[in-house]
Enzyme design. Structure first.
Site, mmCIF file in Angstrom:
data_model
loop_
_atom_site.group_PDB
_atom_site.id
_atom_site.type_symbol
_atom_site.label_atom_id
_atom_site.label_comp_id
_atom_site.label_asym_id
_atom_site.label_seq_id
_atom_site.Cartn_x
_atom_site.Cartn_y
_atom_site.Cartn_z
ATOM 1 N N MET A 93 -160.937 -38.316 45.654
ATOM 2 C CA MET A 93 -160.794 -38.121 46.602
ATOM 3 C C MET A 93 -161.901 -36.895 47.558
ATOM 4 S SD MET A 93 -157.782 -39.416 46.213
ATOM 5 C CE MET A 93 -156.978 -39.270 48.575
ATOM 6 N N ASN A 110 -165.117 -47.780 41.610
ATOM 7 C CA ASN A 110 -163.788 -48.033 42.133
ATOM 8 C C ASN A 110 -162.579 -48.427 42.178
ATOM 9 O OD1 ASN A 110 -162.073 -44.850 43.736
ATOM 10 N ND2 ASN A 110 -162.435 -46.437 45.664
ATOM 11 N N HIS A 112 -159.087 -49.444 44.715
ATOM 12 C CA HIS A 112 -158.547 -48.731 45.656
ATOM 13 C C HIS A 112 -157.318 -49.920 45.613
ATOM 14 C CE1 HIS A 112 -157.653 -47.810 49.518
ATOM 15 N NE2 HIS A 112 -157.437 -48.770 49.779
#
Length: 220
Positions: A93, A110, A112
């Protein structure tokens, strides 16, 4: 495990995607291994997952540093000392700056929980429900300095069902996340997928078929 690509996984929470990567890396034919897990939250359950898997872990609390640059310098040092070649964000985060990304140029991933570019940032599943979309999903992308704005590698879609709440949709998307992330790690660490000039390109090979099943867009 010699010869495998060394991964550094950055976490802040429960680490279910870390677990998916650890499970994949436990298979003898997987081309990567998790060399280090780093959490900016000392109570993150992901650290327990690393410990159970026998993977080194370290806590770097961003609040303990005077600036983001200092935090990221320490982060780079930990990753480099562990021999990390690729960095995977798994519920991490924190936004990463250009200095960090420059050190691992084209080698930071990443995942998501939305079909980017829709619903960036926090609570993507809640955003999807509030907007009334009929299809949701997840995206694996290369990381740039923006929030969930880097070049998209692959996506997996799930239906939004009548009566879904945030928990139900999150669980359905997570199943796809846990399949998609290890697949993309396999593709990038074997060179099938790479970043060139800000674009995602693929090389010919049997693994491209796996990617095309997950990514409705042009592969290259």
């Amino acid at each position: 495990m010699s010869g495998r690509t060394k991964l550094g996984v950055l976490v802040s929470g429960s680490g279910s995607n870390l677990q998916a990567l650890l499970d994949a890396c436990a298979k003898p034919d997987f081309p990567a291994e998790v060399a280090l897990v780093v959490s900016n939250v000392p109570t993150a359950f992901a650290l327990e997952r690393a410990k159970k898997a026998g993977v080194p872990s370290v806590v770097l609390e961003h609040k303990a540093f005077g600036s983001r640059a200092d935090f990221e310098k320490a982060l780079v040092e930990k990753l480099v000392s562990a021999g990390v070649e690729w960095v995977c964000l798994a519920g991490f985060m924190r936004l990463l700056g250009v200095d960090f990304l420059g050190h691992f140029a084209g080698r930071v991933l990443n995942i998501h929980p939305s079909l980017l570019p829709a619903f960036t940032g926090l609570h993507a599943q809640r955003q999807a429900l509030e907007r009334g979309v009929k299809v949701a999903g997840c995206t694996v992308h290369f990381v740039d300095p923006g929030m969930d704005t880097g070049p998209i590698i692959a996506q997996a879609a799930v239906p939004v069902l009548p009566g879904d709440d945030e928990a139900a949709l999150t669980a359905r998307i997570l199943k796809e996340e846990h399949r998609l992330y290890p697949l993309v790690v396999k593709l990038v660490t074997t060179g099938v997928v790479r970043l060139e000039g800000g674009r995602v390109v693929t090389s010919a090979g049997p693994a491209v078929g796996e990617l095309s099943l997950r990514n409705p867009g042009e592969p290259g």
